[in-house]
Structures are given as C-alpha cells and as structure tokens.
Design an enzyme around this catalytic site. Structure first.
Site, PDB file in Angstrom:
ATOM      1  N   SER A 158       8.064   5.432   2.624  1.00  0.00           N
ATOM      2  CA  SER A 158       7.204   4.828   3.638  1.00  0.00           C
ATOM      3  C   SER A 158       7.576   5.325   5.042  1.00  0.00           C
ATOM      4  O   SER A 158       7.505   6.517   5.315  1.00  0.00           O
ATOM      5  CB  SER A 158       7.267   3.301   3.526  1.00  0.00           C
ATOM      6  N   ASP A 253      -2.167   1.524  -2.897  1.00  0.00           N
ATOM      7  CA  ASP A 253      -1.382   1.628  -1.671  1.00  0.00           C
ATOM      8  C   ASP A 253      -2.283   2.155  -0.559  1.00  0.00           C
ATOM      9  O   ASP A 253      -2.949   3.174  -0.741  1.00  0.00           O
ATOM     10  CB  ASP A 253      -0.206   2.585  -1.906  1.00  0.00           C
ATOM     11  N   HIS A 283       2.596  -0.034  -3.203  1.00  0.00           N
ATOM     12  CA  HIS A 283       3.546   0.376  -2.169  1.00  0.00           C
ATOM     13  C   HIS A 283       4.841  -0.424  -2.313  1.00  0.00           C
ATOM     14  O   HIS A 283       4.823  -1.628  -2.554  1.00  0.00           O
ATOM     15  CB  HIS A 283       2.940   0.124  -0.786  1.00  0.00           C
TER      16      HIS A 283
END
Length: 317
Positions: A158, A253, A283
């Site tokens: 991320s 996601d 995610h």
C-alpha cells in the site's frame, strides 16, 4: 467470484464500525494498530531480531532486522528492505512484525522493516526521504549486517509500496547502488487519476475510496503536483530502467487498477515486470495471516518468490 469466507466474516464483523478518520488521530492509530495485530496472529520464530536506529538529516528512523532460521550465518545473505502500509498515517514495525518474520523465513533473506515517519506530522516528501535513507543505510552497513550488497531488494504494501517504488526511482536518479528487485503489494502509485476500481470497490472491503482521499489529504499539502514522480511513481521517466519488479494486487481493492496500470506502463517502457492479482482478496490481506488461511498461503508464496529471485535469478543488469 466472492471474497473468501474468512474475509466475508471479517467484513460483517466490522460493517457497523465508524470510519477511523472520524476519530482523533491518536485513537484512530490505536484502533488501526490493534486491529492489525489481532488479524496478523502470532509471529513465528526467526534466528534473531536486531533493532537499530538510523540517523537522518533532521531526526531518526527505527529499523528492525529479521534473520531467517535454517540459514548459515557465516555467509552474507540477500536482504529485503520493507516499508509497511497504513496510508502514510497508520502502522509501524509492530503491525507488520508477523509478516516480516514469515517473509524472512520463507525467503531466506534478512528483512529490514523501516519505521518511517508518518503524516500528518511529517508531510510528503518526508516519508520518501526516510525510505531512501533506509535503503542506503542497508548498503552502507551490509558487511556488519551480514548482507550480500549485490542482492538488496525493496518492497512494501500500500503506502509502503509507494515508498519502495519511489526509492527505486531515487536510486536510479542519484546513481546510488542498484536495487536488485522490487516487490510492490497493492501499491499507491498514481495520485493524478481516479481508476475504475475506486468506484467498483469504493466501500465494503476494508479500505474505502473515502479513506484514500483522507489519507492523501493527511500526507500531501495542497499545491503539490500530482504528477510528481516521488508522489506518483507511475509518471516517472525512468520506468524502463527499473529493477526486476513484481506487483501484487487484490480484486476487491480500490487500488487494484492503478497497481496493474503501473505494471502495464513499466512493460510498455521496456522494463521487466510481472503482476499477479489475488482474485478473492481485499486490500491489506498480507496483514490477515492469523484469521485468513488463504492470506497466510499468499504470504508464503511471496516469500518463496522472493527467495527464488534473489537466490537463483540474475537480478542485476
């Protein structure tokens, strides 16, 4: 194809929770970190763990080095410099401790987890500077750490995937030692465009589109060019020169499409890249190894791929 049953259970258990950005920053961080620790489960033993402090220009950054089991310690090992996720606002070494232990043992690499400074106290580009300095530190201290300095990879999930991507670009631009390989897990790579997956997965799968906007506002001051390659590495002019790259995405996601767009753009530029989408994942799945069996298997796969590349492939041009 729906998410895994174990993830669906997690989603139902949290569907009535208020968004963390509606809480105070301290409370939001505490809830995020506590939740990450709970979902990660129990970390497995490694050969040793070494905590160090890196002095940077205007402060210091903590790092934690994980040494794998079942590896002879009298020879230098490949290393993987890892940057945790959390929207540039949440997360720390502890939230990703379980992941780093598992990755170190499966990859047979020294994993160096970087506790870069967080927003909003430290705005862009501070985290990118911390990330790059940590990579340089790993090279400069390779001998004392037992690292093979020709086999230092970088990666993150991320926001951490963004920092890894930016570090690879900075290394190219500054003539620093080569990055051997980069592993980008559902990375943030383009702040200049809203991709279809932001609408398709805007809510209901842990990370929401609204949270992403909030994270961006905490990290980036108004007036920063969204095409700045240290914010949006997809727009770098150096994609053809990047090290061997593997990008991981999750189907459910908001960040799915931009990660895959980055892979496509690297490929079009002539770079060496592969991409894998985990179809039933959301995610943050690498931090769910304690409650989602499929996430544990996926992290094992990432570790084994890292081992294969850093031990078997010619990863340096």
């Amino acid at each position: 194809m729906p998410v895994y049953d174990s993830i669906q259970w997690l989603l139902r258990s949290q569907q009535n929770n208020p968004p963390l950005y509606n809480l105070s920053l301290d409370e939001a961080r505490r809830k995020f970190n506590d939740g990450a620790l709970l979902m990660a489960g129990t970390g497995e033993p490694v050969a040793k763990v070494v905590d160090r402090v890196i002095q940077v220009e205007d402060g210091e950054v903590n790092v934690r080095c994980y040494y794998p089991v079942s590896v002879t310690q009298d020879e230098s090992l490949p290393a993987f410099v890892f940057y945790h996720g959390g929207g540039f606002v949440y997360g720390n070494i502890e939230t990703h401790d379980v992941f780093c232990r598992l990755l170190s043992n499966r990859s047979k690499c020294i994993v160096i987890s970087v506790d870069y400074r967080l927003a909003p106290e430290h705005k862009f580009p501070k985290a990118t500077e911390d990330a790059y300095q940590a990579f340089l530190w790993a090279h400069e201290h390779a001998e004392e750490l037992g690292i093979n300095d020709t086999r230092i990879a970088i990666g993150g999930d991320s926001a951490g995937g963004n920092l890894a991507a930016v570090t690879a670009i900075k290394a190219l631009e500054s003539g620093a030692p080569s990055v051997a390989y980069q592993l980008l897990i559902y990375p943030v790579v383009d702040s200049a465009k809203v991709y279809p997956s932001y609408k398709e997965n805007s809510e209901g799968y842990f990370l929401t589109a609204a949270e992403m906007k909030w994270f961006h506002d905490q990290y980036v001051d108004e007036g920063v060019d969204p095409f700045n390659s240290y914010l949006s590495p997809l727009h770098s002019k150096h994609l053809a020169e990047l090290p061997l790259t593997h990008i991981v995405t999750a189907h459910y996601d908001p960040l799915r499409d931009e990660g895959e767009a980055y892979a496509e753009k690297i490929s079009q530029a002539g770079g060496r890249v592969s991409v894998k989408r985990y179809d039933r994942m959301v995610h943050g799945f690498i931090s769910m190894t304690g409650v989602v069996p499929e996430a544990y298997i996926a992290v094992e796969e990432l570790g084994e791929e890292l081992r294969r590349v850093l031990y078997e492939e010619s990863v340096v041009r």
